[in-house]
Design a protein around this motif. Structure first.
Motif, PDB file in Angstrom:
ATOM      1  N   THR A 105       2.390 -39.835 -25.331  1.00 51.96           N
ATOM      2  CA  THR A 105       1.081 -39.222 -25.058  1.00 51.96           C
ATOM      3  C   THR A 105       1.148 -37.704 -25.149  1.00 51.96           C
ATOM      4  OG1 THR A 105       0.392 -41.082 -23.677  1.00 51.96           O
ATOM      5  CG2 THR A 105      -0.723 -38.969 -23.293  1.00 51.96           C
ATOM      6  N   ILE A 106       2.173 -37.127 -24.550  1.00 51.06           N
ATOM      7  CA  ILE A 106       2.298 -35.669 -24.459  1.00 51.06           C
ATOM      8  C   ILE A 106       2.656 -35.024 -25.797  1.00 51.06           C
ATOM      9  CG2 ILE A 106       3.701 -33.816 -23.447  1.00 51.06           C
ATOM     10  CD1 ILE A 106       3.898 -35.738 -20.935  1.00 51.06           C
ATOM     11  N   PHE A 107       3.577 -35.656 -26.525  1.00 47.32           N
ATOM     12  CA  PHE A 107       4.091 -35.012 -27.731  1.00 47.32           C
ATOM     13  C   PHE A 107       3.479 -35.529 -29.029  1.00 47.32           C
ATOM     14  CE2 PHE A 107       7.370 -34.417 -24.495  1.00 47.32           C
ATOM     15  CZ  PHE A 107       7.423 -33.033 -24.502  1.00 47.32           C
ATOM     16  N   ASP A 108       2.677 -36.588 -28.946  1.00 47.22           N
ATOM     17  CA  ASP A 108       2.062 -37.137 -30.153  1.00 47.22           C
ATOM     18  C   ASP A 108       0.554 -37.320 -29.992  1.00 47.22           C
ATOM     19  OD1 ASP A 108       1.705 -38.422 -32.672  1.00 47.22           O
ATOM     20  OD2 ASP A 108       2.032 -40.383 -31.751  1.00 47.22           O
ATOM     21  N   LYS A 109       0.149 -38.166 -29.064  1.00 48.16           N
ATOM     22  CA  LYS A 109      -1.260 -38.568 -28.964  1.00 48.16           C
ATOM     23  C   LYS A 109      -2.198 -37.384 -28.716  1.00 48.16           C
ATOM     24  CE  LYS A 109      -0.025 -42.910 -29.150  1.00 48.16           C
ATOM     25  NZ  LYS A 109       0.085 -43.528 -30.430  1.00 48.16           N
ATOM     26  N   ILE A 110      -1.958 -36.634 -27.655  1.00 47.83           N
ATOM     27  CA  ILE A 110      -2.891 -35.560 -27.301  1.00 47.83           C
ATOM     28  C   ILE A 110      -2.847 -34.396 -28.295  1.00 47.83           C
ATOM     29  CG2 ILE A 110      -3.600 -33.900 -25.525  1.00 47.83           C
ATOM     30  CD1 ILE A 110      -2.715 -36.007 -23.451  1.00 47.83           C
ATOM     31  N   PRO A 111      -1.661 -33.936 -28.717  1.00 45.33           N
ATOM     32  CA  PRO A 111      -1.678 -32.861 -29.721  1.00 45.33           C
ATOM     33  C   PRO A 111      -2.421 -33.262 -31.008  1.00 45.33           C
ATOM     34  CG  PRO A 111       0.497 -33.024 -28.742  1.00 45.33           C
ATOM     35  CD  PRO A 111      -0.294 -34.210 -28.242  1.00 45.33           C
ATOM     36  N   ASN A 112      -2.234 -34.500 -31.447  1.00 41.96           N
ATOM     37  CA  ASN A 112      -2.944 -34.950 -32.648  1.00 41.96           C
ATOM     38  C   ASN A 112      -4.424 -35.172 -32.382  1.00 41.96           C
ATOM     39  OD1 ASN A 112      -0.958 -34.911 -34.736  1.00 41.96           O
ATOM     40  ND2 ASN A 112       0.073 -36.569 -33.668  1.00 41.96           N
ATOM     41  N   ALA A 113      -4.761 -35.589 -31.180  1.00 42.40           N
ATOM     42  CA  ALA A 113      -6.180 -35.714 -30.818  1.00 42.40           C
ATOM     43  C   ALA A 113      -6.853 -34.341 -30.862  1.00 42.40           C
ATOM     44  CB  ALA A 113      -6.328 -36.343 -29.436  1.00 42.40           C
ATOM     45  N   LEU A 114      -6.170 -33.324 -30.356  1.00 43.19           N
ATOM     46  CA  LEU A 114      -6.715 -31.962 -30.400  1.00 43.19           C
ATOM     47  C   LEU A 114      -6.912 -31.491 -31.837  1.00 43.19           C
ATOM     48  CD1 LEU A 114      -4.707 -30.357 -27.469  1.00 43.19           C
ATOM     49  CD2 LEU A 114      -7.192 -30.301 -27.715  1.00 43.19           C
ATOM     50  N   LYS A 115      -5.938 -31.758 -32.695  1.00 44.49           N
ATOM     51  CA  LYS A 115      -6.072 -31.364 -34.111  1.00 44.49           C
ATOM     52  C   LYS A 115      -7.273 -32.054 -34.752  1.00 44.49           C
ATOM     53  CE  LYS A 115      -1.164 -30.512 -34.815  1.00 44.49           C
ATOM     54  NZ  LYS A 115       0.093 -31.046 -35.353  1.00 44.49           N
ATOM     55  N   ASN A 116      -7.420 -33.339 -34.460  1.00 43.65           N
ATOM     56  CA  ASN A 116      -8.540 -34.085 -35.041  1.00 43.65           C
ATOM     57  C   ASN A 116      -9.872 -33.629 -34.468  1.00 43.65           C
ATOM     58  OD1 ASN A 116      -7.750 -36.418 -36.994  1.00 43.65           O
ATOM     59  ND2 ASN A 116      -6.105 -36.284 -35.488  1.00 43.65           N
ATOM     60  N   LEU A 117      -9.905 -33.315 -33.184  1.00 49.32           N
ATOM     61  CA  LEU A 117     -11.126 -32.782 -32.572  1.00 49.32           C
ATOM     62  C   LEU A 117     -11.509 -31.466 -33.243  1.00 49.32           C
ATOM     63  CD1 LEU A 117     -13.291 -32.976 -30.278  1.00 49.32           C
ATOM     64  CD2 LEU A 117     -11.700 -31.628 -28.889  1.00 49.32           C
ATOM     65  N   ASP A 118     -10.534 -30.596 -33.408  1.00 49.48           N
ATOM     66  CA  ASP A 118     -10.796 -29.298 -34.043  1.00 49.48           C
ATOM     67  C   ASP A 118     -11.246 -29.445 -35.492  1.00 49.48           C
ATOM     68  OD1 ASP A 118     -10.150 -27.993 -31.693  1.00 49.48           O
ATOM     69  OD2 ASP A 118      -8.095 -27.515 -32.312  1.00 49.48           O
ATOM     70  N   SER A 119     -10.803 -30.515 -36.150  1.00 47.55           N
ATOM     71  CA  SER A 119     -11.175 -30.768 -37.554  1.00 47.55           C
ATOM     72  C   SER A 119     -12.408 -31.655 -37.677  1.00 47.55           C
ATOM     73  CB  SER A 119     -10.003 -31.432 -38.283  1.00 47.55           C
ATOM     74  OG  SER A 119      -8.876 -30.595 -38.270  1.00 47.55           O
TER      75      SER A 119
END
Length: 177
Positions: A105-119
């Motif tokens: 969750t910390i090192f994959d899910k949330i960072p990638n969720a943030l990238k997708n949200l920003d995009s």
């Protein structure tokens, strides 16, 4: 004459500040009304100073993602502390499952969720946040579903916070699409 102009400028700035504060408060209230846990949403966002400068629900959603990340990180630290002192093999298995889930969750899910949200890839962002929430749910259930006896999770409060914040993040994300 200068003092009248100065007072008028001060009054204008004061009224503008009050107006902008009300808009920010309304944005938080309006956005949090879209969630199941309005109180936690409002409290969490109002306690974060970045919320005052958020201009839309997406900005508030990003802050909630960060709060999920912070809560998950805090939970993982507690799991590691508990693992260091654990001797019961069943407890160790549950804690290892939690550690793996929270690490993902910390090192994959949330960072990638943030990238997708920003995009603006909203569906993928929501899916990743949902996956992170699921990891916290699996962690919590692992304590009662492993072994012959029913056990109580030593991190229920932390798992619940991650789950609740994730649910807020998921609902705010869904409201963007």
């Amino acid at each position: 004459m200068k003092s009248i102009v100065s007072w008028a400028a001060i009054l204008t700035l004061f009224l503008l500040n009050q107006s902008l504060s009300k808009v920010g408060a309304d944005l938080i209230s309006d956005s949090c009304a879209k969630t199941r846990n309005n109180d936690l949403c409002v409290t969490s966002l109002r306690s974060d100073p970045r919320s005052a400068s958020a201009t839309d629900t997406k900005g508030l959603t990003r802050i909630i993602y960060d709060l999920v990340l912070s809560s998950a990180t805090d939970t993982l630290a507690q799991v590691k502390t508990l693992l260091n002192g654990a001797t019961d093999p069943t407890l160790i298995n549950s804690l290892n499952l939690c550690s793996d889930g929270y690490t993902s969750t910390i090192f994959d899910k949330i960072p990638n969720a943030l990238k997708n949200l920003d995009s603006n890839v909203i569906v993928t962002a929501a899916s990743l946040i949902s996956d992170g929430m699921f990891q916290a749910q699996i962690c919590e259930k692992s304590f009662s579903s492993i072994g012959p006896e029913i056990r109580t999770s030593p991190i229920t409060d932390k798992n619940t916070k991650v789950i609740d914040l994730s649910d807020i993040a998921l609902r705010l994300t869904a409201s963007l699409g």
